[in-house]
Design a protein around this motif. Structure first.
Motif, PDB file in Angstrom:
ATOM      1  N   ARG A 154       0.832  -1.212   0.000  1.00 53.26           N
ATOM      2  CA  ARG A 154       0.000   0.000   0.000  1.00 53.26           C
ATOM      3  C   ARG A 154       0.863   1.258   0.000  1.00 53.26           C
ATOM      4  N   MET A 155       2.068   1.165   0.557  1.00 47.58           N
ATOM      5  CA  MET A 155       2.949   2.333   0.620  1.00 47.58           C
ATOM      6  C   MET A 155       3.957   2.363  -0.528  1.00 47.58           C
ATOM      7  N   ALA A 156       3.828   1.464  -1.488  1.00 49.37           N
ATOM      8  CA  ALA A 156       4.797   1.375  -2.576  1.00 49.37           C
ATOM      9  C   ALA A 156       4.966   2.716  -3.282  1.00 49.37           C
ATOM     10  N   GLY A 157       6.219   3.062  -3.569  1.00 47.90           N
ATOM     11  CA  GLY A 157       6.513   4.311  -4.250  1.00 47.90           C
ATOM     12  C   GLY A 157       6.646   5.502  -3.328  1.00 47.90           C
ATOM     13  N   GLN A 158       6.430   5.303  -2.016  1.00 49.95           N
ATOM     14  CA  GLN A 158       6.516   6.387  -1.040  1.00 49.95           C
ATOM     15  C   GLN A 158       7.699   6.149  -0.107  1.00 49.95           C
ATOM     16  N   SER A 159       8.229   7.217   0.421  1.00 49.45           N
ATOM     17  CA  SER A 159       9.165   7.116   1.537  1.00 49.45           C
ATOM     18  C   SER A 159       8.316   7.262   2.793  1.00 49.45           C
ATOM     19  N   SER A 160       7.999   6.138   3.424  1.00 54.70           N
ATOM     20  CA  SER A 160       6.951   6.157   4.442  1.00 54.70           C
ATOM     21  C   SER A 160       7.147   5.042   5.451  1.00 54.70           C
ATOM     22  N   ALA A 161       6.276   5.037   6.459  1.00 50.56           N
ATOM     23  CA  ALA A 161       6.309   4.000   7.488  1.00 50.56           C
ATOM     24  C   ALA A 161       4.922   3.840   8.082  1.00 50.56           C
ATOM     25  N   ALA A 162       4.628   2.622   8.540  1.00 55.59           N
ATOM     26  CA  ALA A 162       3.344   2.331   9.179  1.00 55.59           C
ATOM     27  C   ALA A 162       3.563   1.372  10.333  1.00 55.59           C
ATOM     28  N   VAL A 163       2.843   1.613  11.432  1.00 59.65           N
ATOM     29  CA  VAL A 163       2.890   0.736  12.610  1.00 59.65           C
ATOM     30  C   VAL A 163       1.457   0.469  13.039  1.00 59.65           C
ATOM     31  N   VAL A 164       1.160  -0.800  13.324  1.00 63.44           N
ATOM     32  CA  VAL A 164      -0.146  -1.180  13.855  1.00 63.44           C
ATOM     33  C   VAL A 164       0.077  -1.966  15.142  1.00 63.44           C
ATOM     34  N   LEU A 165      -0.643  -1.584  16.202  1.00 62.03           N
ATOM     35  CA  LEU A 165      -0.554  -2.256  17.495  1.00 62.03           C
ATOM     36  C   LEU A 165      -1.887  -2.891  17.855  1.00 62.03           C
ATOM     37  N   ASP A 166      -1.821  -4.012  18.556  1.00 62.32           N
ATOM     38  CA  ASP A 166      -3.002  -4.591  19.185  1.00 62.32           C
ATOM     39  C   ASP A 166      -3.240  -3.813  20.477  1.00 62.32           C
ATOM     40  N   VAL A 167      -4.381  -3.167  20.561  1.00 57.65           N
ATOM     41  CA  VAL A 167      -4.662  -2.288  21.699  1.00 57.65           C
ATOM     42  C   VAL A 167      -4.719  -3.056  23.020  1.00 57.65           C
ATOM     43  N   ASN A 168      -5.082  -4.324  22.985  1.00 59.71           N
ATOM     44  CA  ASN A 168      -5.254  -5.102  24.210  1.00 59.71           C
ATOM     45  C   ASN A 168      -3.963  -5.712  24.735  1.00 59.71           C
ATOM     46  N   THR A 169      -3.037  -6.066  23.835  1.00 54.40           N
ATOM     47  CA  THR A 169      -1.825  -6.765  24.264  1.00 54.40           C
ATOM     48  C   THR A 169      -0.544  -5.978  24.044  1.00 54.40           C
ATOM     49  N   TYR A 209     -14.273   2.195  17.060  1.00 50.81           N
ATOM     50  CA  TYR A 209     -14.357   3.301  18.019  1.00 50.81           C
ATOM     51  C   TYR A 209     -14.963   2.863  19.342  1.00 50.81           C
ATOM     52  N   THR A 210     -16.030   2.038  19.297  1.00 50.82           N
ATOM     53  CA  THR A 210     -16.728   1.645  20.531  1.00 50.82           C
ATOM     54  C   THR A 210     -16.010   0.540  21.297  1.00 50.82           C
ATOM     55  N   ASN A 211     -15.159  -0.227  20.631  1.00 47.90           N
ATOM     56  CA  ASN A 211     -14.434  -1.318  21.283  1.00 47.90           C
ATOM     57  C   ASN A 211     -13.071  -1.467  20.606  1.00 47.90           C
ATOM     58  N   PRO A 212     -12.132  -0.561  20.915  1.00 50.61           N
ATOM     59  CA  PRO A 212     -10.877  -0.508  20.158  1.00 50.61           C
ATOM     60  C   PRO A 212     -10.091  -1.818  20.199  1.00 50.61           C
ATOM     61  N   ARG A 213      -9.631  -2.239  19.022  1.00 46.27           N
ATOM     62  CA  ARG A 213      -8.779  -3.423  18.896  1.00 46.27           C
ATOM     63  C   ARG A 213      -7.422  -3.086  18.300  1.00 46.27           C
ATOM     64  N   TYR A 214      -7.384  -2.097  17.403  1.00 42.24           N
ATOM     65  CA  TYR A 214      -6.148  -1.768  16.704  1.00 42.24           C
ATOM     66  C   TYR A 214      -5.884  -0.263  16.778  1.00 42.24           C
ATOM     67  N   ALA A 215      -4.605   0.078  16.896  1.00 42.29           N
ATOM     68  CA  ALA A 215      -4.171   1.473  16.829  1.00 42.29           C
ATOM     69  C   ALA A 215      -3.038   1.551  15.822  1.00 42.29           C
ATOM     70  N   SER A 216      -3.011   2.619  15.047  1.00 39.33           N
ATOM     71  CA  SER A 216      -1.998   2.703  13.999  1.00 39.33           C
ATOM     72  C   SER A 216      -1.466   4.116  13.855  1.00 39.33           C
ATOM     73  N   ALA A 217      -0.306   4.196  13.200  1.00 40.48           N
ATOM     74  CA  ALA A 217       0.284   5.477  12.822  1.00 40.48           C
ATOM     75  C   ALA A 217       0.942   5.306  11.467  1.00 40.48           C
ATOM     76  N   VAL A 218       0.746   6.303  10.609  1.00 36.82           N
ATOM     77  CA  VAL A 218       1.343   6.296   9.269  1.00 36.82           C
ATOM     78  C   VAL A 218       1.999   7.638   9.034  1.00 36.82           C
ATOM     79  N   ILE A 219       3.213   7.600   8.488  1.00 42.22           N
ATOM     80  CA  ILE A 219       3.862   8.834   8.052  1.00 42.22           C
ATOM     81  C   ILE A 219       4.316   8.661   6.615  1.00 42.22           C
ATOM     82  N   VAL A 220       4.087   9.678   5.814  1.00 40.37           N
ATOM     83  CA  VAL A 220       4.588   9.721   4.440  1.00 40.37           C
ATOM     84  C   VAL A 220       5.540  10.913   4.371  1.00 40.37           C
ATOM     85  N   GLU A 221       6.817  10.617   4.251  1.00 40.13           N
ATOM     86  CA  GLU A 221       7.798  11.698   4.212  1.00 40.13           C
ATOM     87  C   GLU A 221       7.564  12.585   3.000  1.00 40.13           C
TER      88      GLU A 221
END
Length: 644
Positions: free
Chosen positions: A259-274, A571-583
């Motif tokens: 999904r980030m192909a061609g970009q200088s970027s990064a993505a992180v996804v966390l399990d909110v519970n663990t 939103y009502t029962n969070p399972r995943y949290a993420s951050a994306v940056i595109v330089e």
């Protein structure tokens, strides 16, 4: 006839007796010494003789394997076919190498290097000609064995990364032991002395080296006086390294990079519970196998000089101004300190006046009277200039630390950035300058000295979503034994305050005027909350503002703003949290939010999210794209499920 002299005869007799006595003593001494050597010290010298005859050689163990959370291999050991040659058996070396070069790739410079090494070694010592051959190449050599005297084919193990670029920054790669490794007094393992032995150089391969390496075996061999091996007497195999299961999900990781192909970027996804890191992707990436097999200078220079920095792990090592994604930190610091109430408004005319200097809002005409929810929904800068000045940098920095920013998190990865949450003492100590009110205003919108990594921003979002001190982890199990998830105590923040911020993040994505509305998830059960961010990498002068600020697309790539987006879902029962940056991607709503939404939908639904979950204006486009793309075959469980 002359008669014997009695005195002379007596004299000769005495001399003879003395000579005989000396000889007797010498013979006796020799006899005693022979008895001592052959009887009393026989065991000692027998042992010395055996040690000269018997050599012990170390045998490298099989390196531990690395799997994703579902047991899919991402670092394995594969058979390594190699060719060796023995000088005393080869006859005409040049002719043998010439015949070998007709069967496998063997450039002239490599042949010269082999000849030089053969002449430097003993005639009976095998020298490696080449390795990493295919089975077909080995078969050709075997079929032509009569024309290749002294040439032997062997098989060993070498590291291989079947997912190629997908896990390069996290797993890393192995390489030959260097002089620096040998000089490491903390690691005196004799395995490091084995020729061509490989150890972890970066990533988890390096940080978990002792677990992955295993223990040496040994082979007792008989050698003659010249040192030539005669036979193997005994063999004890080594202890294989421990297998590791990571928290990462292979399919999610691959999709994020695609999904980030061609970009200088990064993505992180966390399990909110663990706190499990499901995705840690840095784009572009590189193939770690090229380092294992020996990277060429041309390929190395290409990686090194690429402006998109493929060798850098931007997800955990990159430190960026967080921009407006930092506004939740400032809001919580102000709410916690009682500085603002949720309905209190700040008037935004498009700038904030501090003495003779104006601090501008991204919206030139301003947002008018703005409360907490609207400040997040519209990302009003003036609101946070005012609030940051009232709450102060010390409280802002303390809240940032509380939410995971400005902390170096304990993960088995190299070069994890600590980020930066500045304080007055920090500036005085590092820059030898006093803290200014303008510094506080810049920090209020995530600019100035403040820095954070995508990992820290994802963790901040997970803590806001859960209200707990989530701790990130990337090792799920060692040798089949599960690693317990770290405890995540309560953050100690008011649920009421957290809900104000969460609702503001919800409206960023779902309200009619939210800055990320175009990247919403329309499924009511899986609605996403988030926050856009745009961080400047250049100073906009007063002259530029007077004539009109340049648009990002009109600037050179390296002078464009960074685009950021953080989110959690459902939103009502969070399972995943993420951050994306595109330089240098421009705006967070246009460059980062669509990527983050698509990765989040992949987490929630798997390979084929329902069309109804997309905004109505996107469904025809998605349908057309799917019809033109072969369906993806995947039997993967939902992210976070247990298979391993």
């Amino acid at each position: 006839m002359r008669r014997p002299n009695p005195a002379s005869a007596a004299n000769i007799t005495r001399r003879g007796l003395m000579l005989l006595g000396i000889q007797g003593l010498a013979v006796g001494g020799l006899g005693y010494r022979m008895r001592q050597l052959q009887v009393e010290q026989a065991d000692k010298f027998l042992l010395l003789a055996e040690e000269n005859r018997i050599n012990i050689r170390l045998l490298p163990p099989a390196r531990g394997l690395i799997f994703d959370r579902n047991g899919k291999p991402i670092a394995v050991n594969q058979q390594n076919y190699r060719v060796t040659i023995v000088r005393e058996q080869a006859g005409d070396l040049e002719e043998t190498l010439y015949n070998l070069a007709r069967l496998i790739p063997l450039p002239p410079d490599r042949q010269e290097k082999i000849l030089k090494e053969l002449r430097q070694r003993s005639a009976f010592v095998p020298v490696t000609v080449t390795e990493h051959l295919t089975w077909e190449e080995i078969a050709r050599i075997a079929a032509n064995a009569p024309a290749l005297p002294g040439v032997t084919t062997e098989v060993g193990l070498t590291r291989y990364y079947p997912e190629l670029k997908d896990f390069a920054h996290i797993v890393g790669y192995v390489g030959p032991v260097s002089d620096r490794d040998l000089n490491n007094v903390e690691d005196a393992d004799p395995l490091l002395q084995i020729p061509d032995f490989q150890i972890g150089k970066t990533g988890i391969e390096q940080r978990m080296e002792r677990d992955l390496r295993g223990g040496a075996g040994n082979s007792r061999i008989e050698v003659n006086a010249a040192g030539r091996v005669m036979r193997e007497l005994q063999r004890t195999e080594g202890t294989a390294g421990q297998d590791l299961h990571l928290t990462l999900d292979k399919d999610l990781q691959r999709y994020a990079l695609e999904r980030m192909a061609g970009q200088s970027s990064a993505a992180v996804v966390l399990d909110v519970n663990t706190g499990d890191i499901l995705v840690s992707a840095s784009s572009p990436s590189f193939d770690p196998n090229s380092f294992v097999f020996g990277i060429s200078s041309g390929d190395w220079n290409q990686l090194l000089n690429d402006p998109y920095r493929p060798l850098s792990n931007k997800a955990v090592s990159g430190a960026y101004p967080p921009g407006s994604t930092f506004k939740m930190v400032v809001a919580l610091a102000a709410l916690d300190a009682g500085v603002i109430g949720p309905e209190e408004t700040v008037y935004c005319p498009g700038f904030y006046q501090l003495g003779k200097r104006r601090f501008h809002c991204w919206r030139r005409g301003g947002h008018g009277h703005t409360n907490l929810n609207e400040s997040l929904q519209f990302s009003c800068d003036v609101y946070y200039y005012d609030v940051a000045r009232r709450v102060g940098i010390e409280r802002i920095s303390a809240m940032a630390n509380r939410l995971g920013i400005g902390i170096r998190h304990d993960l088995p990865l190299p070069a994890i950035t600590e980020g930066l949450t500045p304080t007055k003492d920090w500036k005085q100590r590092v820059h030898d300058k006093a803290w200014l009110v303008g510094d506080t205003l810049n920090s209020g919108i995530g600019q100035g000295f403040t820095l954070a990594s995508p990992l820290q921003l994802a963790l901040m979002t997970a803590r806001i979503a859960s209200g707990r001190s989530i701790v990130p982890r990337i090792i799920r199990a060692v040798e089949g034994k599960p690693e317990p998830a770290p405890e995540a105590p309560d953050l100690g923040l008011s649920d009421v305050h957290l809900n104000y911020v969460r609702r503001g993040m919800y409206d960023v994505v779902n309200a009619q005027r939210g800055t990320a509305r175009r990247s919403r998830i329309t499924d009511p059960e899986n609605r996403m909350a988030g926050k856009t961010g745009t961080s400047q990498v250049r100073i906009i002068t007063a002259e530029e503002r007077a004539r009109g600020v340049f648009k990002n697309e009109d600037l050179p790539w390296e002078r464009r703003d960074h685009a950021l987006f953080v989110s959690f879902a459902p939103y009502t029962n969070p399972r995943y949290a993420s951050a994306v940056i595109v330089e240098h991607g421009g705006g967070g709503s246009t460059a980062a939010a669509p990527i983050a939404r698509d990765i989040m939908m992949r987490c929630l639904y798997g390979p084929a999210p329902p069309l109804e979950a997309y905004p109505a204006e996107e469904r025809d486009k998605i349908r057309t794209l799917r019809e033109s793309t072969p369906p993806e075959a995947s039997d993967s469980p939902a992210p976070g499920s247990d298979r391993a």
